[in-house]
Design a protein around this motif. Structure first.
Motif, short mmCIF file in Angstrom:
data_model
loop_
_atom_site.label_atom_id
_atom_site.label_comp_id
_atom_site.label_asym_id
_atom_site.label_seq_id
_atom_site.Cartn_x
_atom_site.Cartn_y
_atom_site.Cartn_z
N UNK A 194 0.85 -1.19 0.00
CA UNK A 194 0.00 0.00 0.00
C UNK A 194 0.89 1.25 0.00
N UNK A 238 0.36 4.39 -0.06
CA UNK A 238 0.07 5.56 0.78
C UNK A 238 0.84 5.46 2.10
N UNK A 239 1.27 4.23 2.46
CA UNK A 239 2.08 4.10 3.67
C UNK A 239 3.40 4.86 3.54
N UNK A 245 3.74 7.64 1.85
CA UNK A 245 3.37 9.03 2.08
C UNK A 245 3.18 9.27 3.57
N UNK A 246 2.54 8.31 4.24
CA UNK A 246 2.33 8.46 5.68
C UNK A 246 3.68 8.56 6.40
N UNK A 247 4.63 7.72 5.98
CA UNK A 247 5.96 7.75 6.61
C UNK A 247 6.63 9.11 6.38
N UNK A 248 6.59 9.62 5.16
CA UNK A 248 7.17 10.94 4.87
C UNK A 248 6.48 12.02 5.70
N UNK A 249 5.14 11.88 5.76
CA UNK A 249 4.34 12.85 6.49
C UNK A 249 4.75 12.90 7.96
N UNK A 255 9.49 0.92 6.59
CA UNK A 255 8.12 0.63 6.16
C UNK A 255 8.08 -0.37 4.99
N UNK A 300 -4.98 10.10 6.82
CA UNK A 300 -5.34 9.67 5.48
C UNK A 300 -6.72 9.02 5.45
N UNK A 305 2.72 -3.82 9.86
CA UNK A 305 3.74 -4.67 10.48
C UNK A 305 4.16 -4.16 11.85
#
Lengths: 287, 366
Positions: free
Chosen positions: A179, A181-182, A184-188, A200, B85, B93
């Motif tokens: 996925x 978007x994960x 993007x979530x990490x960057x965010x 990730x 989001x 994980x």
């Protein structure tokens, strides 16, 4: 409603063709090899049916066996590592293309399978030979020829080439269901590119890496044709040692013992590897 | 650093995707501590606008300023904003606690402080005892809370929320609306909330920007957006509305009289100036009209109509009537008296009068 017992019996019936198949073509040869390995050698090199442990005793002292095992393992590890380093970016590239491109790229990855493997290995012989295509080109532009044929390097090169799809496919499968978007979530949340990858993406594609590594390592460590055609004496691997004992200078019981010990070591190594990676991937989203 | 009081300033932002304009020349100023909603139908550019504030997309033209700092091409991980989001994007994980801790780990906060703040953040979203679980072991609503805690633990200046309640069922969504609003007021953080749900926007927002086709049509508080829409689109998108097209025949201090295409003469207020002869619509909400039985009373905006359909929905009765020109018109009447007497409700075929006071109707340009 059927009783559990009837249900159970029916399940056995339904599975029986598969059982017979496995029994005939998988279990029987294996049992035969186990039996061979505990017999002594007949004068023609085949099996004399007298029980002995001598094959294993001899094997443990046999320097050439351990040297060959070491070379095979070393080559297989290097091949696995190189295919991984090439395949991950490739699979990443494929998985991030628009959907309509992906199947075309997958097709391209599998295209070599359409030609016989031996033919492709002989093609490498033509390419890499001392008077081969590559050296002719090098001579043409006034460079020194390279002596790569009949060495472990030629084996390595051809193995990497041949095994690449087996690494790309499981990695692609893992990355395709990742996925994004994960990321993007990490960057965010403040992760740079490297951190987002290692924290990730990598953990969530570890199952694909594991599958690819086993798919590449196992056939590579036991390879016969590639090292036979391209390796010479420098690239003499376990597969060639077995060939020697079953064909050239026959000693079937000893060959069987080599085969057994090799298999046990390989199974042990894979079990350890799976245990280590399973602890890492524990909790990963299944499917 | 001087403080302008604006959390986010968007200055003439435009963005195209493959030649299609997603956001067109949008300028907005969002105040510090404000609950600001971007409201519009799907494809109106609201999510693209949010993604540009987060830094996932860069504007083709225009400037984004967050707390007086011009963003330029600053990457997302260097912006002092966090995002919740739509799909939550939790890390499967990692445990819930590890998910929430991630942002602080990236900032190299020491372990003991991380542990304390993770617990506080989980307590805040009422998931204090769920730290060891995996995201997939939680319900949708719980995952949503984890996503919220994971973003808020970083104490961002601005929290961006991309339809965060879209995947929840109605009852849970209403609960979360109140809870989100409560958290926002308690923490005093600026929330920029993307939604296509007008009721959600009206319930939660201090101000709303209504968007369509990449543009902001109107910005204002909930009452302003609902009671004084300046475009037909806004009136239509937010709540229900009857529209009577026509042209202006008379204008007098703030109100206008129009001749509808059906031949009726109606009066309403004009929020924006209109000229005699201009093609306009009269917008009038179904709960702001009355049905009158009996003899014709005196007054303007009064027409004989025929009841066509009646739907009793508990709190209201929703009635469709036919205007003299045959056009359908929605009327909602609040059921303010509890009764089983069928004569107290309209039935199809009833002939009544439809009326509204001019201040309840708006003359809008198309």
């Amino acid at each position: 409603m059927l009783s559990a017992r009837t249900e159970h019996r029916r399940a056995w019936w339904q599975a029986s063709p598969a059982m017979i198949w496995l029994g005939l073509f998988f279990l029987a040869p294996l049992v035969l090899i186990v039996l061979y390995s505990f017999q002594s050698r007949a004068s023609d090199g085949t099996v004399a049916w007298t029980w002995t442990l001598e094959n294993y005793a001899k094997l443990l002292r046999d320097g050439s066996f351990w040297r060959t095992l070491w070379l095979s393992t070393w080559i297989a590890l290097v091949v696995t590592l190189i295919t991984l380093l090439i395949s991950y970016p490739l699979a990443y590239f494929m998985a991030t293309r628009p959907k309509r491109w992906r199947s075309a790229l997958l097709f391209a990855v599998m295209l070599p399978f359409w030609t016989n493997f031996l033919v492709r290995i002989y093609a490498w012989k033509v390419l890499l030979g001392n008077n081969g295509v590559i050296n002719q080109v090098l001579a043409g532009v006034g460079l020194e020829p390279i002596a790569i044929i009949n060495s472990q390097w030629a084996v390595l090169l051809a193995l990497v080439y041949g095994e690449l799809p087996y690494m790309i496919l499981p990695l692609y499968a893992a990355l395709e269901r990742f996925d994004w978007t994960q990321m993007e979530a990490a960057h965010d949340l403040g992760a740079g590119r490297v951190q987002a990858f290692t924290r990730i993406m990598l953990p969530q594609t570890l199952a694909g890496i594991t599958a690819g590594a086993i798919l590449v390592f196992v056939p590579t460590v036991g390879t016969f044709a590639v090292s036979d055609i391209l390796g010479g004496t420098d690239g003499f691997m376990i597969g060639n040692l077995l060939d020697l004992h079953f064909r050239s200078t026959p000693n079937w019981p000893y060959g069987a013992a080599i085969s057994m010990l090799f298999m046990l070591l390989l199974l042990g190594a894979i079990a350890l590897y799976l245990k280590a990676t399973r602890e890492e991937t524990d909790g990963e989203n299944p499917g | 650093m001087s403080n302008s009081g604006w959390a986010v300033e968007l200055d003439h932002i435009s963005k195209e995707f493959r030649g299609t304009a997603a956001v067109r020349d949008v300028s907005l100023r969002i105040a510090d501590g404000e609950f600001f909603s971007l409201l519009g139908p799907s494809g109106c550019g609201k999510t693209t606008l949010l993604r540009m504030i987060a830094g996932f997309e860069l504007p083709d033209r225009g400037e984004i300023v967050i707390h007086n700092v011009v963003m330029g091409d600053t990457p997302p991980h260097q912006r002092d904003v966090n995002t919740v989001f739509q799909s939550y994007a939790l890390f499967p994980h990692m445990s819930v606690a590890e998910n929430v801790a991630f942002g602080l780990q990236m900032k190299h906060v020491n372990k003991r402080e991380i542990a304390t703040r993770v617990q506080q953040a989980l307590d805040m979203v009422q998931l204090g005892s769920y730290g060891e679980r995996r995201p997939r072991q939680l319900s949708g609503g719980q995952q949503q809370r984890v996503a919220l805690a994971r973003a808020l633990i970083n104490q961002p200046e601005v929290l961006l929320l991309d339809e965060p309640l879209g995947a929840l069922d109605l009852k849970l969504r209403k609960e979360m609306q109140l809870e989100l609003k409560g958290i926002q007021q308690r923490l005093g953080i600026t929330f920029i909330f993307v939604t296509h749900d007008q009721e959600e926007a009206l319930t939660m927002s201090d101000r709303i920007a209504v968007m369509d086709a990449g543009q902001v049509l109107q910005v204002g508080g909930p009452t302003e957006i609902y009671e004084r829409p300046t475009f037909r689109f806004v009136a239509d998108f937010i709540g229900e509305c009857n529209f009577l097209p026509g042209s202006v025949v008379a204008v007098e201090n703030g109100s206008a009289t129009i001749q509808t295409s059906g031949g009726l003469q109606v009066t309403g207020i004009a929020p924006q100036p209109v000229a005699v002869g201009a093609a306009v619509v009269l917008a009038i909400r179904p709960e702001k009209v009355r049905l009158i039985e009996g003899d014709r009373p005196a007054g303007v905006n009064l027409f004989p109509v025929k009841v066509e359909r009646v739907a009793y929905i508990g709190s209201d009765t929703r009635i469709i009537v036919r205007l003299p020109d045959g056009a359908p018109f929605d009327v909602w009447e609040a059921n303010t008296v509890s009764t089983l007497d069928p004569n107290q409700y309209y039935t199809p075929g009833d002939e009544v009068f439809l009326a509204w006071t001019p201040q309840n109707a708006l003359v809008l340009r198309h």
